[in-house]
Design an enzyme around this catalytic site. Structure first.
Site, PDB file in Angstrom:
ATOM      1  N   GLN A  24       4.643   9.418   7.091  1.00  0.00           N
ATOM      2  CA  GLN A  24       3.688  10.271   6.378  1.00  0.00           C
ATOM      3  C   GLN A  24       4.070  11.735   6.524  1.00  0.00           C
ATOM      4  O   GLN A  24       4.052  12.497   5.553  1.00  0.00           O
ATOM      5  CB  GLN A  24       2.267  10.038   6.911  1.00  0.00           C
ATOM      6  CG  GLN A  24       1.762   8.634   6.593  1.00  0.00           C
ATOM      7  CD  GLN A  24       0.370   8.360   7.112  1.00  0.00           C
ATOM      8  OE1 GLN A  24      -0.204   9.182   7.834  1.00  0.00           O
ATOM      9  NE2 GLN A  24      -0.181   7.210   6.767  1.00  0.00           N
ATOM     10  N   ARG A  55       2.823   5.945  -3.302  1.00  0.00           N
ATOM     11  CA  ARG A  55       3.959   6.788  -3.712  1.00  0.00           C
ATOM     12  C   ARG A  55       4.189   6.683  -5.214  1.00  0.00           C
ATOM     13  O   ARG A  55       4.459   7.683  -5.889  1.00  0.00           O
ATOM     14  CB  ARG A  55       5.210   6.389  -2.912  1.00  0.00           C
ATOM     15  CG  ARG A  55       5.137   6.870  -1.449  1.00  0.00           C
ATOM     16  CD  ARG A  55       6.125   6.125  -0.567  1.00  0.00           C
ATOM     17  NE  ARG A  55       6.203   6.666   0.785  1.00  0.00           N
ATOM     18  CZ  ARG A  55       5.329   6.437   1.765  1.00  0.00           C
ATOM     19  NH1 ARG A  55       4.261   5.678   1.555  1.00  0.00           N
ATOM     20  NH2 ARG A  55       5.510   6.973   2.972  1.00  0.00           N
ATOM     21  N   LYS A  93       0.833  -1.203   0.000  1.00  0.00           N
ATOM     22  CA  LYS A  93       0.000   0.000   0.000  1.00  0.00           C
ATOM     23  C   LYS A  93       0.871   1.258   0.000  1.00  0.00           C
ATOM     24  O   LYS A  93       0.642   2.177  -0.792  1.00  0.00           O
ATOM     25  CB  LYS A  93      -0.876  -0.062   1.265  1.00  0.00           C
ATOM     26  CG  LYS A  93      -1.934   0.976   1.396  1.00  0.00           C
ATOM     27  CD  LYS A  93      -3.038   0.482   2.320  1.00  0.00           C
ATOM     28  CE  LYS A  93      -2.756   0.696   3.793  1.00  0.00           C
ATOM     29  NZ  LYS A  93      -2.734   2.110   4.181  1.00  0.00           N
ATOM     30  N   SER A 122       7.237   9.672  11.985  1.00  0.00           N
ATOM     31  CA  SER A 122       6.149   9.359  11.059  1.00  0.00           C
ATOM     32  C   SER A 122       6.605   9.503   9.620  1.00  0.00           C
ATOM     33  O   SER A 122       7.066  10.563   9.198  1.00  0.00           O
ATOM     34  CB  SER A 122       4.966  10.304  11.332  1.00  0.00           C
ATOM     35  OG  SER A 122       4.138  10.388  10.190  1.00  0.00           O
ATOM     36  N   ARG A 170      -8.421  12.476  12.662  1.00  0.00           N
ATOM     37  CA  ARG A 170      -6.985  12.201  12.889  1.00  0.00           C
ATOM     38  C   ARG A 170      -6.154  13.494  12.839  1.00  0.00           C
ATOM     39  O   ARG A 170      -6.518  14.444  12.160  1.00  0.00           O
ATOM     40  CB  ARG A 170      -6.488  11.185  11.847  1.00  0.00           C
ATOM     41  CG  ARG A 170      -7.154   9.827  12.037  1.00  0.00           C
ATOM     42  CD  ARG A 170      -6.693   8.815  11.026  1.00  0.00           C
ATOM     43  NE  ARG A 170      -5.284   8.479  11.186  1.00  0.00           N
ATOM     44  CZ  ARG A 170      -4.635   7.662  10.372  1.00  0.00           C
ATOM     45  NH1 ARG A 170      -5.270   7.109   9.351  1.00  0.00           N
ATOM     46  NH2 ARG A 170      -3.361   7.401  10.575  1.00  0.00           N
ATOM     47  N   LYS A 193      -4.334   6.114  14.829  1.00  0.00           N
ATOM     48  CA  LYS A 193      -4.405   5.434  13.526  1.00  0.00           C
ATOM     49  C   LYS A 193      -5.871   5.438  13.053  1.00  0.00           C
ATOM     50  O   LYS A 193      -6.664   6.234  13.534  1.00  0.00           O
ATOM     51  CB  LYS A 193      -3.833   4.016  13.638  1.00  0.00           C
ATOM     52  CG  LYS A 193      -2.329   4.012  13.917  1.00  0.00           C
ATOM     53  CD  LYS A 193      -1.560   4.569  12.731  1.00  0.00           C
ATOM     54  CE  LYS A 193      -0.075   4.632  12.984  1.00  0.00           C
ATOM     55  NZ  LYS A 193       0.636   5.366  11.934  1.00  0.00           N
ATOM     56  N   ASP A 237       2.195  -0.741  12.059  1.00  0.00           N
ATOM     57  CA  ASP A 237       0.888  -1.230  11.603  1.00  0.00           C
ATOM     58  C   ASP A 237       0.640  -2.686  12.006  1.00  0.00           C
ATOM     59  O   ASP A 237      -0.462  -3.194  11.833  1.00  0.00           O
ATOM     60  CB  ASP A 237       0.783  -1.107  10.072  1.00  0.00           C
ATOM     61  CG  ASP A 237       0.681   0.355   9.643  1.00  0.00           C
ATOM     62  OD1 ASP A 237       0.286   1.202  10.467  1.00  0.00           O
ATOM     63  OD2 ASP A 237       1.000   0.649   8.477  1.00  0.00           O
TER      64      ASP A 237
HETATM   65  C1  S3P Z   1       2.513   4.980   6.208  1.00  0.00           C
HETATM   66  C2  S3P Z   1       3.106   5.349   7.368  1.00  0.00           C
HETATM   67  C3  S3P Z   1       2.608   4.967   8.703  1.00  0.00           C
HETATM   68  C4  S3P Z   1       1.638   3.800   8.638  1.00  0.00           C
HETATM   69  C5  S3P Z   1       0.647   3.947   7.527  1.00  0.00           C
HETATM   70  C6  S3P Z   1       1.339   4.084   6.186  1.00  0.00           C
HETATM   71  C7  S3P Z   1       3.078   5.451   4.938  1.00  0.00           C
HETATM   72  O1  S3P Z   1       1.969   6.067   9.289  1.00  0.00           O
HETATM   73  O2  S3P Z   1       0.953   3.657   9.859  1.00  0.00           O
HETATM   74  O3  S3P Z   1      -0.221   2.834   7.484  1.00  0.00           O
HETATM   75  O4  S3P Z   1       2.730   4.915   3.866  1.00  0.00           O
HETATM   76  O5  S3P Z   1       3.886   6.395   4.984  1.00  0.00           O
HETATM   77  P1  S3P Z   1       2.803   7.188  10.094  1.00  0.00           P
HETATM   78  O6  S3P Z   1       3.845   7.635   9.193  1.00  0.00           O
HETATM   79  O7  S3P Z   1       1.865   8.291  10.419  1.00  0.00           O
HETATM   80  O8  S3P Z   1       3.286   6.470  11.313  1.00  0.00           O
END
Ligand code: S3P
Length: 435
Positions: free
Chosen positions: A174, A26, A21, A172, A127, A346, A319
Site C-alpha cells: 500500500q 487498482r 480485492k 508494504s 491505522r 491491520k 493477510d
Molecule cells: C494490500 C496490501 C497489504 C494487505 C492489504 C491489501 C494491497 O497491506 O494487507 O489487505 O492491496 O496493496 P500492506 O501493504 O499495508 O501490508
C-alpha cells in the site's frame, strides 16, 4: 449478526474464488486516471472495492457496474479522466474499512490542484497513515491529518510534487503503491528501496498501461507518465481462497476444488507455508489471465505438521496469518509466526484478535510484539467468538466451525462482506450448516 456454523462429516465441493480485492482496487483507480475507457471483469464483490468506486465517482469518474456471468463477479466500465482530470469532490471521501483505498487514494490525491478530505470507519481512523503522509509531504504534497499528520481524516490541499529517493521502512504494497502513484505526476524520477518484496500488482498493471515503472530486485524507479486505459480480467482472490484451502486440509474427510485463483508469486506465500506444514495442496490448469498467473487449487485432508513462518515470506502471506493459525491449531507440534508485527496494524490487531478467539476455542496460543506461536493439538473447540469487526478474523472463526466437532457462533459475522459477501452461503454449499 451472529451466525452459527457446524461442519458436515464429509466435506466435498467446488468454489469459484471471488475477484481479487487488491487487483480490483487498482483496476478501478488506475483506469480512472488513465486516458480512454476500460472494462474490468470479475470485479471484487466486497464492500472495500465498492468504497473505492464511490470515491472515484464523487470526483467525477463515470463508472457503470453490472452483474457478470453466473458465479463470477460484476463487470465494471470506467471512463478515464486522464492523469490530471479528477474533479474536486463536493463532500468527504469515505474509504469505509479499506486501508488500500485510503493509502492508494492518498498517492492519487497528493499534490493535486484540488482540496479533498479522506476518512473511513473507526478502524481506518486508528491505522497508521503517517507512513504515507510523511514521504508524500517530503515530495511536496500539502497533506494534514490528526495527531501530527499520522491519522485520518486526512486533508489534501495541493502542493507541487517532486521526485524523491526513499527507503520504505516497511514492506508494504500500500505504501509502495501510494508513492508510485505520486511519482507518476512528480517532477523528476522517484526511486523507492523496499526492505523486502510485497505484492506487485501495481507495478504489473501500470506497466500494462504504458507507465515508466521499473523494478530491479528491491528497487523501483518511477518516471512521470500518462496512463492508457486497459481492460482487466480480475483473477480469483487467493486471500479468500485460503479459507477453503485450510478447510480442505484440516477437515478429517475433505476434498475442495477452488477454481480460478490468482497465484502471483508475491501473493502466494500461503501455498508455500501450507506445503511447509505438509498440506496436500495441488495446483492444476495453471494459466496466465491478463498478465497474472492463475490456477485451480485442490485441497485434501492432510497430516499437518508445525512450521516456522518468518522473514521474507511474511509480506507474501500477510493477510493469511489468521487462517494459517487455524491450520496450525490442527497440526501436530508448534507453529511460530515471526516478524509479523504488521498484523498489529491491520483492520484490527490480528495477533491480539487471534489469540483471543483461539484461546476461547481451547487452543494454546502465545504472542509477543512481533510473533505468535500456536501449539497444535489436532483439534479446535466450539463456542461463541467475537469477530473483532475484522473480515478475516470472522471468516477464520467460520472455518473453525466447519472443521470443529462442536458448533461455532461468530458474533458480527456480517463483516465478511468487506471482502467476501458470499462466504457464509459458500459454507452451506460445501455441506456445512449455517444458521
Ligand atoms: C494490500 C496490501 C497489504 C494487505 C492489504 C491489501 C494491497 O497491506 O494487507 O489487505 O492491496 O496493496 P500492506 O501493504 O499495508 O501490508
Amino acid at each position: 449478526m451472529p451466525v452459527t456454523v457446524s461442519g458436515p462429516g464429509r466435506l466435498r465441493g467446488e468454489i469459484i474464488a471471488p475477484g481479487d480485492k487488491s487487483v480490483s482496487h487498482r483496476a478501478a483507480m488506475f483506469n480512472a486516471i488513465a486516458n480512454g475507457s476500460a472494462t474490468v471483469q470479475n470485479f471484487s464483490p466486497g464492500a472495500d472495492c465498492a468504497s473505492t468506486i464511490e470515491i472515484l465517482r464523487s470526483m467525477g469518474v463515470e463508472i457503470d457496474r453490472e452483474p457478470g456471468p453466473d458465479g463470477y463477479g460484476d463487470t465494471v466500465h470506467i471512463s478515464g479522466m486522464g492523469m490530471h482530470g479528477l474533479e474536486e469532490p463536493g463532500g468527504i471521501l469515505d474509504a469505509g474499512n479499506s486501508g488500500t483505498t485510503t493509502r492508494l487514494m492518498s498517492g492519487i490525491l497528493a499534490g493535486r490542484d484540488i482540496f479533498a478530505v479522506l476518512t473511513g470507519d473507526p478502524s481506518i481512523r486508528s491505522r497508521p497513515m503517517g507512513r504515507v503522509v510523511s514521504p508524500l509531504r517530503e515530495m511536496g504534497a500539502e497533506i494534514f491529518g490528526r495527531k501530527g499528520n499520522t491519522l485520518a481524516p486526512l486533508a489534501f490541499a495541493g502542493g507541487n510534487l517532486k521526485g524523491t529517493r526513499y527507503e520504505l521502512p516497511v514492506a508494504s504494497a500500500q505504501l509502495k503503491s501510494s508513492l508510485i502513484l505520486a511519482g507518476l505526476r512528480a517532477d523528476g524520477e522517484t526511486v523507492l528501496e523496499q526492505p523486502a518484496l510485497s505484492r506487485d500488482h501495481t507495478e504489473r498493471m501500470l506497466n500494462a498501461m504504458g507507465a515508466s515503472v521499473t523494478a530491479s530486485d528491491l528497487t523501483i524507479t518511477v518516471s512521470p507518465s500518462d496512463l492508457d486505459a486497459v481492460d482487466v480480467y480480475v483473477p480469483g482472490d487467493i486471500s479468500s481462497a485460503a479459507f477453503w484451502m485450510v478447510a480442505g486440509i484440516t477437515h478429517p474427510d475433505a476434498e475442495i476444488m477452488i477454481r480460478g485463483v490468482g497465484i502471483n508469486p508475491t501473493r502466494a506465500g500461503v501455498i508455500d507455508a501450507l506445503k511447509l506444514m505438509n498440506a496436500d495442496i495441488a495446483l492444476e490448469n495453471e494459466r496466465e489471465v491478463a498478465g497474472e498467473p492463475v490456477a485451480d487449487i485442490i485441497a485434501r485432508t492432510s497430516d499437518l505438521k508445525g512450521a516456522v513462518i518468518s522473514g521474507d515470506i511474511v509480506p507474501l502471506l500477510i493477510d493469511e496469518v489468521p487462517i494459517l493459525a487455524v491450520a496450525a491449531a490442527m497440526a501436530e507440534g508448534e507453529t511460530r509466526f515471526e516478524d509479523v508485527e504488521e498484523l498489529r496494524v491491520k483492520e484490527t490487531d490480528r495477533i491480539a484478535a487471534s489469540v483471543d478467539w483461539m484461546t476461547a476455542a481451547g487452543v494454546t496460543v502465545e504472542s509477543t510484539a512481533d510473533s505468535m506461536t500456536v501449539h497444535g493439538s489436532g483439534k479446535i473447540g466450539g463456542g461463541t467468538f467475537n469477530g473483532h469487526h475484522d473480515h478475516r478474523i470472522a471468516m477464520s472463526e467460520g472455518i473453525a466451525g466447519l472443521i470443529s466437532a462442536s458448533p461455532v457462533t461468530i458474533d458480527g459475522a456480517e463483516i465478511a462482506s468487506i471482502s467476501y459477501p458470499e462466504f457464509w452461503s459458500e459454507i452451506s454449499k460445501l455441506g456445512g450448516t449455517v444458521e
